[in-house]
Design a protein around this motif. Structure first.
Motif, PDB file in Angstrom:
ATOM      1  N   GLU A 189       0.814  -1.218   0.000  1.00 34.22           N
ATOM      2  CA  GLU A 189       0.000   0.000   0.000  1.00 34.22           C
ATOM      3  C   GLU A 189       0.847   1.268   0.000  1.00 34.22           C
ATOM      4  OE1 GLU A 189       1.097  -1.011   2.707  1.00 34.22           O
ATOM      5  OE2 GLU A 189       1.031   0.662   4.131  1.00 34.22           O
TER       6      GLU A 189
ATOM      7  N   ARG B 226       0.981   3.006  10.472  1.00 41.04           N
ATOM      8  CA  ARG B 226       1.201   3.453   9.110  1.00 41.04           C
ATOM      9  C   ARG B 226       1.304   4.980   9.047  1.00 41.04           C
ATOM     10  NH1 ARG B 226      -2.764   3.011   3.894  1.00 41.04           N
ATOM     11  NH2 ARG B 226      -1.416   4.193   2.514  1.00 41.04           N
ATOM     12  N   ALA B 227       0.526   5.661   9.884  1.00 41.37           N
ATOM     13  CA  ALA B 227       0.598   7.128   9.875  1.00 41.37           C
ATOM     14  C   ALA B 227       2.038   7.565  10.143  1.00 41.37           C
ATOM     15  CB  ALA B 227      -0.351   7.700  10.917  1.00 41.37           C
ATOM     16  N   GLN B 239       6.606  -1.064  10.406  1.00 43.57           N
ATOM     17  CA  GLN B 239       5.147  -0.899  10.421  1.00 43.57           C
ATOM     18  C   GLN B 239       4.451  -2.168  10.901  1.00 43.57           C
ATOM     19  OE1 GLN B 239       3.335   1.135   7.099  1.00 43.57           O
ATOM     20  NE2 GLN B 239       1.616  -0.297   7.110  1.00 43.57           N
ATOM     21  N   ALA B 260      -6.871   1.732  14.479  1.00 52.56           N
ATOM     22  CA  ALA B 260      -7.612   1.442  13.246  1.00 52.56           C
ATOM     23  C   ALA B 260      -7.575  -0.056  12.968  1.00 52.56           C
ATOM     24  CB  ALA B 260      -6.987   2.197  12.069  1.00 52.56           C
ATOM     25  N   LEU B 296       1.238  11.137  25.865  1.00 50.09           N
ATOM     26  CA  LEU B 296       2.339  10.182  25.919  1.00 50.09           C
ATOM     27  C   LEU B 296       3.648  10.849  26.338  1.00 50.09           C
ATOM     28  CD1 LEU B 296       4.495  10.092  23.200  1.00 50.09           C
ATOM     29  CD2 LEU B 296       2.327   9.619  22.098  1.00 50.09           C
TER      30      LEU B 296
HETATM   31  C1  LIG Z   1      -4.924  -0.662   2.528  1.00 57.85           C
HETATM   32  C2  LIG Z   1      -4.576  -0.093   3.871  1.00 57.85           C
HETATM   33  C3  LIG Z   1      -3.599  -0.704   4.626  1.00 57.85           C
HETATM   34  C4  LIG Z   1      -3.228  -0.196   5.874  1.00 57.85           C
HETATM   35  N1  LIG Z   1      -2.276  -0.855   6.594  1.00 57.85           N
HETATM   36  C5  LIG Z   1      -1.939  -0.366   7.821  1.00 57.85           C
HETATM   37  C6  LIG Z   1      -0.950  -1.038   8.609  1.00 57.85           C
HETATM   38  O1  LIG Z   1      -0.342  -2.035   8.207  1.00 57.85           O
HETATM   39  N2  LIG Z   1      -0.660  -0.510   9.832  1.00 57.85           N
HETATM   40  C7  LIG Z   1      -1.276   0.615  10.336  1.00 57.85           C
HETATM   41  O2  LIG Z   1      -0.947   1.021  11.456  1.00 57.85           O
HETATM   42  N3  LIG Z   1      -2.200   1.248   9.609  1.00 57.85           N
HETATM   43  C8  LIG Z   1      -2.533   0.798   8.356  1.00 57.85           C
HETATM   44  N4  LIG Z   1      -3.453   1.488   7.624  1.00 57.85           N
HETATM   45  C9  LIG Z   1      -3.872   2.835   8.091  1.00 57.85           C
HETATM   46  C10 LIG Z   1      -4.932   2.842   9.173  1.00 57.85           C
HETATM   47  O3  LIG Z   1      -6.198   2.825   8.573  1.00 57.85           O
HETATM   48  C11 LIG Z   1      -4.792   4.134  10.024  1.00 57.85           C
HETATM   49  O4  LIG Z   1      -4.870   5.256   9.179  1.00 57.85           O
HETATM   50  C12 LIG Z   1      -3.489   4.218  10.829  1.00 57.85           C
HETATM   51  O5  LIG Z   1      -3.284   3.031  11.564  1.00 57.85           O
HETATM   52  C13 LIG Z   1      -3.553   5.414  11.770  1.00 57.85           C
HETATM   53  O6  LIG Z   1      -2.347   5.546  12.476  1.00 57.85           O
HETATM   54  P1  LIG Z   1      -2.340   6.213  13.927  1.00 57.85           P
HETATM   55  O7  LIG Z   1      -3.175   5.418  14.843  1.00 57.85           O
HETATM   56  O8  LIG Z   1      -0.917   6.418  14.289  1.00 57.85           O
HETATM   57  O9  LIG Z   1      -2.954   7.658  13.635  1.00 57.85           O
HETATM   58  P2  LIG Z   1      -4.354   8.294  14.053  1.00 57.85           P
HETATM   59  O10 LIG Z   1      -5.489   7.420  13.656  1.00 57.85           O
HETATM   60  O11 LIG Z   1      -4.324   9.691  13.561  1.00 57.85           O
HETATM   61  O12 LIG Z   1      -4.301   8.272  15.618  1.00 57.85           O
HETATM   62  C14 LIG Z   1      -3.441   9.060  16.389  1.00 57.85           C
HETATM   63  C15 LIG Z   1      -3.836   8.863  17.833  1.00 57.85           C
HETATM   64  O13 LIG Z   1      -2.886   9.505  18.661  1.00 57.85           O
HETATM   65  C16 LIG Z   1      -3.563  10.129  19.741  1.00 57.85           C
HETATM   66  N5  LIG Z   1      -2.673  11.193  20.210  1.00 57.85           N
HETATM   67  C17 LIG Z   1      -2.357  12.352  19.579  1.00 57.85           C
HETATM   68  N6  LIG Z   1      -1.449  13.048  20.298  1.00 57.85           N
HETATM   69  C18 LIG Z   1      -1.200  12.320  21.414  1.00 57.85           C
HETATM   70  C19 LIG Z   1      -0.356  12.504  22.544  1.00 57.85           C
HETATM   71  N7  LIG Z   1       0.444  13.578  22.671  1.00 57.85           N
HETATM   72  N8  LIG Z   1      -0.351  11.561  23.511  1.00 57.85           N
HETATM   73  C20 LIG Z   1      -1.155  10.464  23.405  1.00 57.85           C
HETATM   74  N9  LIG Z   1      -1.966  10.233  22.354  1.00 57.85           N
HETATM   75  C21 LIG Z   1      -1.989  11.150  21.368  1.00 57.85           C
HETATM   76  C22 LIG Z   1      -4.871  10.586  19.161  1.00 57.85           C
HETATM   77  O14 LIG Z   1      -5.863  10.706  20.180  1.00 57.85           O
HETATM   78  C23 LIG Z   1      -5.198   9.442  18.173  1.00 57.85           C
HETATM   79  O15 LIG Z   1      -5.993   8.448  18.798  1.00 57.85           O
HETATM   80  C24 LIG Z   1      -3.851   0.985   6.381  1.00 57.85           C
HETATM   81  C25 LIG Z   1      -4.845   1.601   5.630  1.00 57.85           C
HETATM   82  C26 LIG Z   1      -5.220   1.078   4.396  1.00 57.85           C
HETATM   83  C27 LIG Z   1      -6.306   1.757   3.614  1.00 57.85           C
END
Ligand SMILES: Cc1cc2nc3c(=O)[nH]c(=O)nc-3n(C[C@H](O)[C@H](O)[C@H](O)COP(=O)(O)OP(=O)(O)OC[C@H]3O[C@@H](n4cnc5c(N)ncnc54)[C@H](O)[C@@H]3O)c2cc1C
Ligand SMILES: Cc1cc2nc3c(=O)[nH]c(=O)nc-3n(C[C@H](O)[C@H](O)[C@H](O)COP(=O)(O)OP(=O)(O)OC[C@H]3O[C@@H](n4cnc5c(N)ncnc54)[C@H](O)[C@@H]3O)c2cc1C
Lengths: 269, 312
Positions: A189, B226-227, B239, B260, B296
């Protein structure tokens, strides 16, 4: 170039999935085009666009993109979605005898279609979101006697040299690989951002040809595929109780200490 | 006695931890033969439940990947009349297993977390929600085993050793590795093998220092959502998730990760899950055994200090 993209219809990854007897209950959930296969379709479109005099896929590009999908009648929904992104046509292998096929049978059927039609390049996703085996692309290459360039994070095609180059990241680092046509590629991806079908694309997809093929069309015996021929069989499946959420504390300066205390209590530290 | 083959993985000349796990599973099924493609690895195989070591010669695994390995294994299955081949469930391992299954006409099971003496496998599917038991009906079963699924049982004695020179087809040499940029190896354990993983997401805002500090005091590997990898904050090889690595450690700590479904797919079968997130509604809390609602950047340093103090 003749490019094929293998696309699978899968239950929506947000939906509750469960087994019905020995197979996945596919009737009770919404079905969608496998996430990763959208990236495969997008990559095929980008490859064609890069080598088309009109900078567009479709007629006039001098290249074709054919979708190949094995799955029940209903899989046409996922095929239409991929056609509306811009693929030219599709082959849908559907046959009651295919129900319950394992990965070996799936790769056998797909390889038969590919070798009969003849392609320069076959693009797959790296894995399906339902069974998550990540084996079909490698199995296809093995059956066809073609090169396998799998888990690609980037792809470059040089049609003038009949050559494909990829980069993939593995446990060992980043590997740069290449091979001459015909090649099976699987993409992850990171490779692109799939487009949303345009209104024009959706309308055009309705007129595109989906060729239905049965096992007898392919010259494959029904006894070679399906649940009865599967070399691995499910004996039973149990629904595990959902993970219940545990303790949740609000941090007011002490959250880190409570976290450490929890780990100590669980003897992790 | 039945013959069982296991494929030995290595990184940087060191036999992977999963080797002991494969040997432990394999010894339930029969007498274990470990297959290595680098002669230097053979000496590292004492003390496991391994009876015999086959050193495969004449295969350049750095240039052609992974088809020649699959051909060599398929030929060994025939020459040993092996009833099973066990491989680690990594991207490479699954690919090799798929190819071997095709060449040797064998049934294939991926991501097994258990296998018993009758070759009945257990898989945990749909993000850990369902447990499936399967049987392979062919003379040889090709099975990929998920790391961290079993306590390694030590064996005694030094295995016997032999060499094997396979015949590699031209087709297996069609895909060529032109160059490799080796992964930068830190002092931390490999992600899929680690018993503890600490992961950071978008909430780190690019600063992984508190994640790494906690990981180091726990002896953990570092993972990322992934983000975080998309933003270039951490390498893609770290990842965790549907399109990243699948991990199932004793402890998974998710920091600034929302939870997610694609992320869950890679970590949901962890034995213990701990989350730190400032949003009390974050879905990651639904599957956490212990959650801290907080920033965090405040919580992790306190936790790191407290753990350091407890360990002292
Ligand atoms: C085909 C496809 C494949 C994918 N494969 C993967 C994969 O392999 N792995 C993966 O991880 N994702 C994957 N994704 C992406 C997934 O859908 C999410 O977008 C992704 O996991 C979001 O990452 P995140 O949780 O870091 O970010 P976000 O969803 O933006 O979450 C960030 C979090 O951090 C918290 N936060 C912010 N600041 C602080 C702080 N200072 N202290 C504590 N908490 C805080 C927020 O409250 C929020 O809950 C894929 C998506 C698709 C479409
Ligand atoms: C929970 C569960 C567990 C299973 N376990 C096993 C098992 O252990 N052993 C076994 O042999 N079978 C197993 N199966 C059956 C297996 O899912 C199917 O045979 C499947 O077609 C191949 O595996 P995959 O979907 O994981 O493919 P993957 O190898 O993950 O798919 C990679 C790519 O191959 C292409 N592709 C895959 N299937 C199709 C298709 N039908 N049509 C077009 N393109 C396709 C797509 O491009 C896809 O992105 C299992 C099925 C389920 C639901």
């Amino acid at each position: 170039m003749k490019i094929a993209v293998c696309v699978k219809q899968v239950p929506d990854s947000w939906a509750e999935k469960k087994m019905s007897g020995q197979v996945l209950d596919r009737a009770g959930v919404d079905a969608v085009l496998n996430d990763l296969d959208e990236y495969a379709v997008e990559e095929a479109l980008r490859i064609v666009e890069a080598h088309s005099p009109t900078k567009e896929a479709g007629e006039g590009s001098g290249h074709t993109i054919t979708l190949i999908s094995m799955g029940p009648e209903r899989a046409t929904e996922a095929i239409r979605k991929a056609l509306s992104m811009g693929a030219d046509n599709a082959i849908h292998i559907s046959d009651d005898a295919l129900a319950g096929s394992d990965a070996l049978a799936t790769s056998l059927v797909l390889a038969k279609v590919i070798s009969t039609e003849g392609f320069d390049l076959v693009i797959c996703g790296t894995e399906s979101t339902d069974a998550r085996m990540s084996v079909v692309p490698a199995m296809l290459a093995q059956r066809l006697g073609w090169a396998a360039l799998t888990f690609a994070g980037s792809v470059i095609v040089e049609p003038e040299n009949s050559k494909v180059l990829i980069a993939r990241s593995t446990e060992f680092g980043v590997e740069n690989m290449s091979a001459a046509f015909p090649v099976v590629v699987s993409v992850n991806e990171k490779i692109n951002e799939p487009r949303y079908p345009s209104f024009k694309g959706i309308m055009a997809a309705k007129k595109k040809t989906i060729t239905a093929k049965s096992l007898s069309d392919l010259g494959i015996a029904a006894s070679a595929v399906g649940a009865s021929a599967a070399w691995s069989s499910v004996k039973d499946s149990l629904l595990r109780p959902a993970r219940s959420s545990g303790i949740k504390v609000e941090d007011s300066g002490d959250g880190g200490n409570q976290l450490a205390a929890f780990l100590a209590e669980k003897r992790v530290i | 006695m039945s013959q069982v083959l296991i494929l030995v993985d290595s990184v940087g000349g060191q036999v992977s931890k999963s080797t002991g796990e494969l040997a432990t599973f394999g010894s339930r099924l029969g007498s274990v033969t470990a297959v290595v493609f680098e002669p230097a690895l053979a000496a590292q195989l004492n003390g496991f439940s391994i009876a015999n070591v086959v050193v495969v010669t004449g295969v350049d695994t750095s240039k052609y990947s992974p088809a020649p390995v699959a051909e060599a294994l398929a030929q060994l299955i025939t020459s040993k009349s092996a009833t099973a081949l066990l491989v680690t469930s990594s991207a490479r391992g699954k690919e090799i297993a798929g190819m071997v299954a095709v060449i040797s006409n064998s049934g294939l099971i991926t991501d097994a977390i258990d296998v018993d003496a009758d070759r009945i496998t257990t898989q945990s599917v749909f993000g850990g929600g369902t447990t499936v038991h399967s049987a392979v009906t062919t003379p040889t079963a090709v099975i990929t085993m998920r790391s961290n699924s079993i306590e390694v049982v030590a064996g005694s004695g030094t295995p016997t050793q032999e060499e094997f020179a396979p015949t590699i087809s031209e087709a297996a040499k069609l895909a060529v590795v032109n160059s490799t940029e080796p992964a930068v190896k830190g002092g931390r354990p490999e992600l899929t093998e680690a018993s503890i993983v600490v992961s950071g997401g978008r909430g780190t805002n690019g600063d992984f220092k508190p994640i790494e500090a906690l990981a180091d005091v726990l002896g953990a590997a570092v993972g990322a959502s992934r983000a975080a990898t998309d933003a270039g904050w951490y390498p893609h090889t770290h990842q965790v998730g549907q399109t990243g690595k699948t991990v199932s450690p004793q402890l998974y700590v998710a920091c600034g990760i929302s939870g997610a479904i694609q992320h869950r797919a890679g970590m949901q079968t962890s034995k213990l899950i701990v989350a730190v997130n400032k949003d009390p509604e974050a879905p990651i809390f639904e599957l956490s055994d212990f959650g801290v609602v907080g920033d965090l950047f405040n919580v992790l340093p306190v936790a790191t200090a407290a753990i350091t103090a407890k360990k002292a």
